[in-house]
Design an enzyme around this catalytic site. Sequence first.
Site, PDB file in Angstrom:
ATOM      1  N   LYS A  22       0.828  -1.215   0.000  1.00 22.72           N
ATOM      2  CA  LYS A  22       0.000   0.000   0.000  1.00 22.72           C
ATOM      3  C   LYS A  22       0.862   1.264   0.000  1.00 22.72           C
ATOM      4  O   LYS A  22       0.656   2.172  -0.802  1.00 22.72           O
ATOM      5  CB  LYS A  22      -0.905   0.020   1.240  1.00 22.72           C
ATOM      6  CG  LYS A  22      -1.579   1.360   1.492  1.00 22.72           C
ATOM      7  CD  LYS A  22      -2.448   1.356   2.729  1.00 22.72           C
ATOM      8  CE  LYS A  22      -1.753   1.692   4.011  1.00 22.72           C
ATOM      9  NZ  LYS A  22      -1.583   3.136   4.298  1.00 22.72           N
ATOM     10  N   CYS A 117      -5.233  12.987  12.122  1.00 19.18           N
ATOM     11  CA  CYS A 117      -5.520  11.578  11.895  1.00 19.18           C
ATOM     12  C   CYS A 117      -5.922  10.987  13.219  1.00 19.18           C
ATOM     13  O   CYS A 117      -5.734  11.588  14.253  1.00 19.18           O
ATOM     14  CB  CYS A 117      -4.293  10.901  11.345  1.00 19.18           C
ATOM     15  SG  CYS A 117      -4.425   9.142  11.384  1.00 19.18           S
TER      16      CYS A 117
HETATM   17  N1  EPU Z   1       6.715  14.107  11.525  1.00 20.11           N
HETATM   18  C1  EPU Z   1       6.997  15.403  11.844  1.00 20.11           C
HETATM   19  N2  EPU Z   1       7.037  16.334  10.829  1.00 20.11           N
HETATM   20  C2  EPU Z   1       6.798  16.006   9.543  1.00 20.11           C
HETATM   21  C3  EPU Z   1       6.502  14.665   9.213  1.00 20.11           C
HETATM   22  C4  EPU Z   1       6.474  13.726  10.235  1.00 20.11           C
HETATM   23  O1  EPU Z   1       7.222  15.734  13.002  1.00 20.11           O
HETATM   24  O2  EPU Z   1       6.850  16.893   8.675  1.00 20.11           O
HETATM   25  C5  EPU Z   1       6.693  13.090  12.594  1.00 20.11           C
HETATM   26  C6  EPU Z   1       5.326  12.458  12.753  1.00 20.11           C
HETATM   27  O3  EPU Z   1       4.480  13.216  13.587  1.00 20.11           O
HETATM   28  C7  EPU Z   1       5.670  11.089  13.338  1.00 20.11           C
HETATM   29  C8  EPU Z   1       7.026  10.782  12.693  1.00 20.11           C
HETATM   30  O4  EPU Z   1       7.535  12.020  12.217  1.00 20.11           O
HETATM   31  O5  EPU Z   1       5.822  11.193  14.720  1.00 20.11           O
HETATM   32  C9  EPU Z   1       6.978   9.799  11.545  1.00 20.11           C
HETATM   33  O6  EPU Z   1       6.033  10.242  10.559  1.00 20.11           O
HETATM   34  P1  EPU Z   1       6.188   9.889   9.019  1.00 20.11           P
HETATM   35  O7  EPU Z   1       6.231  11.149   8.263  1.00 20.11           O
HETATM   36  O8  EPU Z   1       7.298   8.908   8.854  1.00 20.11           O
HETATM   37  O9  EPU Z   1       4.807   9.156   8.714  1.00 20.11           O
HETATM   38  P2  EPU Z   1       3.911   9.281   7.408  1.00 20.11           P
HETATM   39  O10 EPU Z   1       4.764   9.424   6.221  1.00 20.11           O
HETATM   40  O11 EPU Z   1       2.826  10.244   7.642  1.00 20.11           O
HETATM   41  C10 EPU Z   1       3.981   6.734   6.853  1.00 20.11           C
HETATM   42  C11 EPU Z   1       2.994   5.641   6.632  1.00 20.11           C
HETATM   43  C12 EPU Z   1       2.331   5.273   7.947  1.00 20.11           C
HETATM   44  C13 EPU Z   1       3.416   4.863   8.953  1.00 20.11           C
HETATM   45  C14 EPU Z   1       4.495   5.944   9.078  1.00 20.11           C
HETATM   46  C15 EPU Z   1       5.679   5.525   9.934  1.00 20.11           C
HETATM   47  C16 EPU Z   1       2.263   6.069   4.388  1.00 20.11           C
HETATM   48  C17 EPU Z   1       1.171   6.505   3.473  1.00 20.11           C
HETATM   49  N3  EPU Z   1       1.997   6.105   5.685  1.00 20.11           N
HETATM   50  O12 EPU Z   1       3.250   7.827   7.380  1.00 20.11           O
HETATM   51  O13 EPU Z   1       1.541   4.147   7.660  1.00 20.11           O
HETATM   52  O14 EPU Z   1       2.845   4.652  10.222  1.00 20.11           O
HETATM   53  O15 EPU Z   1       4.992   6.278   7.763  1.00 20.11           O
HETATM   54  O16 EPU Z   1       6.255   4.366   9.425  1.00 20.11           O
HETATM   55  O17 EPU Z   1       3.335   5.682   3.944  1.00 20.11           O
HETATM   56  C18 EPU Z   1      -0.310   2.716   7.805  1.00 20.11           C
HETATM   57  O18 EPU Z   1       0.046   2.196   6.736  1.00 20.11           O
HETATM   58  O19 EPU Z   1      -1.177   2.215   8.556  1.00 20.11           O
HETATM   59  C19 EPU Z   1       0.310   3.973   8.228  1.00 20.11           C
HETATM   60  C20 EPU Z   1      -0.248   4.794   9.085  1.00 20.11           C
END
Ligand code: EPU
Length: 428
Positions: A22, A117
């Site tokens: 996904k 979220c």
């Molecule tokens: N964060 C920040 N600033 C940012 C971006 C992130 O502080 O600009 C923090 C977030 O708050 C969090 C951490 O960094 O505490 C990690 O966030 P990340 O950006 O890695 O998460 P994401 O890209 O929003 C993706 C997956 C999630 C998964 C996370 C961590 C996708 C579409 N989503 O989210 O997947 O939990 O990485 O591995 O790739 C799922 O599939 O169920 C899901 C939620």
Amino acid sequence: MDKYIIKGGNRLVGEVNISGAKNAAVAIIPAVILADAPCRLENIPDISDVKTITTILEEMGAEVRYLDRNTVEIDPRCVDTDVIPYEFAKQIRASYYFIGALLGRYNRATVPLPGGCNFGVRPIDQHLKGFTALGCTTGLDGGMISVEAEKLRGANIYLDVVSVGATINIMLAATKAKGYTVIENAAREPHIVDLANFLNTMGANISGAGTDTIKIRGVDKLRGVTYAIIPDQIEAGTYMVAAAATGGDVYVRNITPKHLESISAKLVEMGVKIEEGDDFVHVMRTGPLRKCNIKTMPHPGFPTDMQPQITALLTIARGTSMVSESVWEGNRFRYVDELKRMGAEINVDGKSAVIEGVEKLKGAPVRSNDLRAGAAMVIAGLICEGETQVEEIHYIERGYDSIVDKLVDLGANIYRSSKPDGIIEKIS
Ligand code: EPU
């Protein structure tokens, strides 16, 4: 409201084929708009998040044609907008990948600011930091975030937190920027490597994906290609845990075992037997489950997206286990209240859950708080005595391709009920 009705107690036995990832698909599909010709994507999972993201592309003018349920051909040449409308984007957070992709195509993008979220605050400051470094200005108006540059220029970008989304978004924009970009403290998840491989196949020049330093030399043009998405690490891990939970014997096929090492290691520590092949793992459990401590970490650590499922498993492990969340805020533990309704003994303190193993769980009506929490409810339902009804399954179907069919093939007693509320159904 649709639900899953599960009668627990059956061992899972047999083989399950894992679908495409996904989180790779939702990054690679927007990336297609960087190409100047159609792309064919194979091994696309049949899940609602993918449908949402392809619908957004269609609304933008792209031609999207499914050749079969897992193969889609996308012609991005007719895309004629740099704005993503709110009504589509609100359905899926990954719609913010269109910022990076549109910047690469048009040097500008207007996309709704992704909302909160259900498992905590999800800022995008690191995405914006990256775009600013690439020469963009950013603005917020009416809930829409606008990012634009006269010309994108390569830059050195150090991420203050390891972020999958920021790493992907910056890679998308930098692929066609003038010059050289270095992303330091980059995320290393398998889907980041998959996106880099996809972009490189199209003609991009990206190295270092899978390490914490990604280097991108900008190119002018990307061509259309045929590309197969990697297997879904988290779907595979979920079936491994389900097999372990039911004392089962399951071949989890069409996977990359290397992506599952942190999950396999913890299952082995709990007393589960795992054999690895080239593209499968064989998961078996005959004895009792042992307690285990787990801390979620960015890849290659134990994935946060497996945290609820492994907690469901630990509810029936002997002894006291601790699960600590270090990627997301503590309210990724909200599902614990649902497990407690099934008889689990869990105490959450901030970002940790302490689990006292119990002999058995008992079936109850429970709800999915989010996608992975929903998967945990299904796993708990499979080991419960009696009947479990899992509500809010639309979360589960965002990310698990054919979950009911796959579990039924493994011998589970589960079905999807579409009966309106108030009608009580019985499993014969
Ligand atoms: N964060 C920040 N600033 C940012 C971006 C992130 O502080 O600009 C923090 C977030 O708050 C969090 C951490 O960094 O505490 C990690 O966030 P990340 O950006 O890695 O998460 P994401 O890209 O929003 C993706 C997956 C999630 C998964 C996370 C961590 C996708 C579409 N989503 O989210 O997947 O939990 O990485 O591995 O790739 C799922 O599939 O169920 C899901 C939620």
